[in-house]
Enzyme design. Sequence first.
Site, mmCIF file in Angstrom:
data_model
loop_
_atom_site.group_PDB
_atom_site.id
_atom_site.type_symbol
_atom_site.label_atom_id
_atom_site.label_comp_id
_atom_site.label_asym_id
_atom_site.label_seq_id
_atom_site.Cartn_x
_atom_site.Cartn_y
_atom_site.Cartn_z
ATOM 1 N N SER A 148 0.858 -1.180 0.000
ATOM 2 C CA SER A 148 0.000 0.000 0.000
ATOM 3 C C SER A 148 0.894 1.229 0.000
ATOM 4 O O SER A 148 2.083 1.150 0.335
ATOM 5 C CB SER A 148 -0.879 -0.001 1.259
ATOM 6 N N TYR A 161 -1.741 -0.131 10.517
ATOM 7 C CA TYR A 161 -1.818 -0.504 9.114
ATOM 8 C C TYR A 161 -0.520 -0.137 8.407
ATOM 9 O O TYR A 161 0.046 -0.946 7.656
ATOM 10 C CB TYR A 161 -2.999 0.206 8.457
#
Length: 247
Positions: A148, A161
């Site tokens: 990501s 995250y």
Amino acid sequence: MGTKGLSMRLRDRVALVTGGSRGIGRAVALALAREGAAVAVTGRDAAMLEETVGLVGDAGGRAVAVPADIRHPEQIRQMAATVAQALGTVDTLVNNAGVARFEPVASAKPHDWRLMFEVNLLGAMLCTQAVLPAMLERRRGWVINISSSAGVKGYVEQSGYCASKHGLLGFAKALALETQPHGIRVHTICPGAVDTDMARTHRDIDDPADWMQPEEIADTVAFLAAMHGVAMIDHIVMRRYKATPWP
């Protein structure tokens, strides 16, 4: 799907896609099958996995669904054995499965961090371990990790995250060094905002046309999976066209 008009760059290849029940994983399965690969999809939602398989089949491709929770080593070992029996030796692994829990650091919950690390990072390692011996023996393989933009920069309220996705990129770097002498190619894609169910859970999408679509990430996966020459791409950062260009 069929073969007419297609490059079939991945003919005779066997791919395993984690998190293949929806979103990027489903799009990746379709893209790899379109290029001629036999595709196995895994995840926890058996019904949604079968839906992915049906979409691949409707388009003329070949796919199987093997439900598994990638947090559990025994389930991964059984899943990998089932895939090998159904389709053959896996030569292309797409570590796509991921979860997100957003909280400020001050109120972050240990169980949320544990979940993200178990799925986003440990699961990728375990799935890689399950297929790596055959790749090493054949001196041929592709491992493509879906990280990501949170794997290369920080975001407010996304500490866990970001940490898990940074970890996935670090894992990929070490894996690439270990496997380079054995003909295995390791790639990581770091996308920004993609229009998926997970993204919609955490963010408001004012105009979906401004967000990347899963198919755009999937096309990049297919491109990397087809690489076999001297050129090598370690990781790709992808952003929305309207987002701020990377420094």
